[in-house]
Design an enzyme around this catalytic site. Sequence first.
Site, mmCIF file in Angstrom:
data_model
loop_
_atom_site.group_PDB
_atom_site.id
_atom_site.type_symbol
_atom_site.label_atom_id
_atom_site.label_comp_id
_atom_site.label_asym_id
_atom_site.label_seq_id
_atom_site.Cartn_x
_atom_site.Cartn_y
_atom_site.Cartn_z
ATOM 1 N N THR A 10 20.429 6.216 -14.405
ATOM 2 C CA THR A 10 19.092 5.633 -14.592
ATOM 3 C C THR A 10 19.139 4.390 -15.480
ATOM 4 O O THR A 10 18.288 3.513 -15.360
ATOM 5 C CB THR A 10 18.098 6.674 -15.159
ATOM 6 O OG1 THR A 10 18.781 7.511 -16.089
ATOM 7 C CG2 THR A 10 17.522 7.542 -14.068
ATOM 8 N N TYR A 43 8.877 14.294 -12.200
ATOM 9 C CA TYR A 43 7.472 14.214 -11.786
ATOM 10 C C TYR A 43 6.930 15.481 -11.140
ATOM 11 O O TYR A 43 5.860 15.947 -11.508
ATOM 12 C CB TYR A 43 7.199 13.006 -10.861
ATOM 13 C CG TYR A 43 5.712 12.788 -10.622
ATOM 14 C CD1 TYR A 43 4.920 12.196 -11.599
ATOM 15 C CD2 TYR A 43 5.103 13.234 -9.461
ATOM 16 C CE1 TYR A 43 3.557 12.036 -11.408
ATOM 17 C CE2 TYR A 43 3.744 13.085 -9.259
ATOM 18 C CZ TYR A 43 2.973 12.493 -10.234
ATOM 19 O OH TYR A 43 1.629 12.346 -10.045
ATOM 20 N N TYR A 75 22.289 16.858 -14.835
ATOM 21 C CA TYR A 75 21.824 15.923 -15.873
ATOM 22 C C TYR A 75 20.447 16.369 -16.317
ATOM 23 O O TYR A 75 19.470 16.266 -15.573
ATOM 24 C CB TYR A 75 21.809 14.493 -15.320
ATOM 25 C CG TYR A 75 21.315 13.433 -16.294
ATOM 26 C CD1 TYR A 75 21.240 13.660 -17.671
ATOM 27 C CD2 TYR A 75 20.935 12.176 -15.827
ATOM 28 C CE1 TYR A 75 20.800 12.693 -18.547
ATOM 29 C CE2 TYR A 75 20.496 11.184 -16.697
ATOM 30 C CZ TYR A 75 20.420 11.456 -18.050
ATOM 31 O OH TYR A 75 19.972 10.475 -18.915
ATOM 32 N N ARG A 124 12.569 12.247 -19.744
ATOM 33 C CA ARG A 124 12.299 11.380 -18.592
ATOM 34 C C ARG A 124 11.758 12.145 -17.388
ATOM 35 O O ARG A 124 11.027 11.594 -16.576
ATOM 36 C CB ARG A 124 13.587 10.652 -18.162
ATOM 37 C CG ARG A 124 13.915 9.435 -19.007
ATOM 38 C CD ARG A 124 15.170 8.748 -18.482
ATOM 39 N NE ARG A 124 15.470 7.535 -19.227
ATOM 40 C CZ ARG A 124 15.154 6.306 -18.830
ATOM 41 N NH1 ARG A 124 14.535 6.122 -17.690
ATOM 42 N NH2 ARG A 124 15.464 5.265 -19.564
ATOM 43 N N LYS A 151 25.495 16.811 -18.221
ATOM 44 C CA LYS A 151 25.122 15.822 -19.239
ATOM 45 C C LYS A 151 23.822 16.354 -19.828
ATOM 46 O O LYS A 151 22.791 16.398 -19.153
ATOM 47 C CB LYS A 151 24.921 14.447 -18.605
ATOM 48 C CG LYS A 151 24.429 13.379 -19.591
ATOM 49 C CD LYS A 151 24.151 12.051 -18.896
ATOM 50 C CE LYS A 151 23.627 11.021 -19.897
ATOM 51 N NZ LYS A 151 23.278 9.732 -19.247
ATOM 52 N N ILE A 161 28.083 10.717 -22.224
ATOM 53 C CA ILE A 161 27.822 9.627 -21.267
ATOM 54 C C ILE A 161 26.820 8.735 -21.976
ATOM 55 O O ILE A 161 25.673 9.114 -22.211
ATOM 56 C CB ILE A 161 27.321 10.140 -19.909
ATOM 57 C CG1 ILE A 161 28.458 10.905 -19.207
ATOM 58 C CG2 ILE A 161 26.862 8.966 -19.035
ATOM 59 C CD1 ILE A 161 28.067 11.562 -17.886
#
Length: 297
Positions: free
Chosen positions: A50, A113, A139, A144, A168, A210
């Site tokens: 991202t 979302y 992840y 987010r 991650k 990361i």
Amino acid sequence: MNNLTGILKGTGVAIITPFTKTKAVDYAALERVIEHLIKGGVEYIVTLGTTGETPTLTKNEKLEIIHFTYEKVNNRVPVVVGIGGNNTQAVIDDVKSYPLDKATAILSTAPYYNKPSQQGLYEHYKAIAEAAPKPVLLYNVPGRTGRNLSSATTLKLAHEVPNIAGIKEASGDFQQCMEILRDKPNNFLVVSGDDAISLPLIALGMDGVISVAANAFPKEFSNMIRYCLDGNYQLARPIQYQLLQAFDLMFAENNPAGVKSFMHQLTLIENELRLPVVPVSSELEQKIKNWLKLYQQ
């Protein structure tokens, strides 16, 4: 289970996508950044994370960036490809059709979302892992996505789905991180997704990070992570505290606007982003300039 703990230990970098002043992908700058990272000693590169502004890239651009990254990296470090989304079938189509022959693994962000239940998250990742030609890294980034991948769900996936090789973890929740580290399978890779708290997370047993910040400071950051992995916190701590304010500035308004501002000041890239992301405010830019001036003295 695929064992990536040896291959992806240390510092991976979620590489930015540089743009020209006309908002096209800037391949000359991308090559500069790749060289900057490899010369800086990072262990591997994550393309199309991202931080690479993937929501604003076309499918063709994504494919071109993958091919270009393989070509310029030229097997010097492993490459992980980001393929995620909130439509499970679309992600499956991508993992089947993207050029992944030279990839070490796939990093797949949790669906955003639509806020699936924990069972929905489990089924999403299970379906992707079963279709994927390479090992899958989960992840978790609830800041987010709007939904946390719980430690119980992560561990269920780790133990039950053979092609899921690691995570991650960017929840910032130390309790959750410790539960995963305590109960994970032996070869399950766990890396930090938060630059500022990577040091304490490695102390708890994580395999590395990361990173976003390593786009700008690959040498310093990857050295710090190596010191941590060696248990040499006396050498790691001064670097952590030297970079701490930079982490704050980097994420003060938006990622990757912050890190791109740093990289622009370091003459690696143009300070260009695609809407809806815009460059940092002039006030923040001045703070970044001031910090770099002191740092480079």
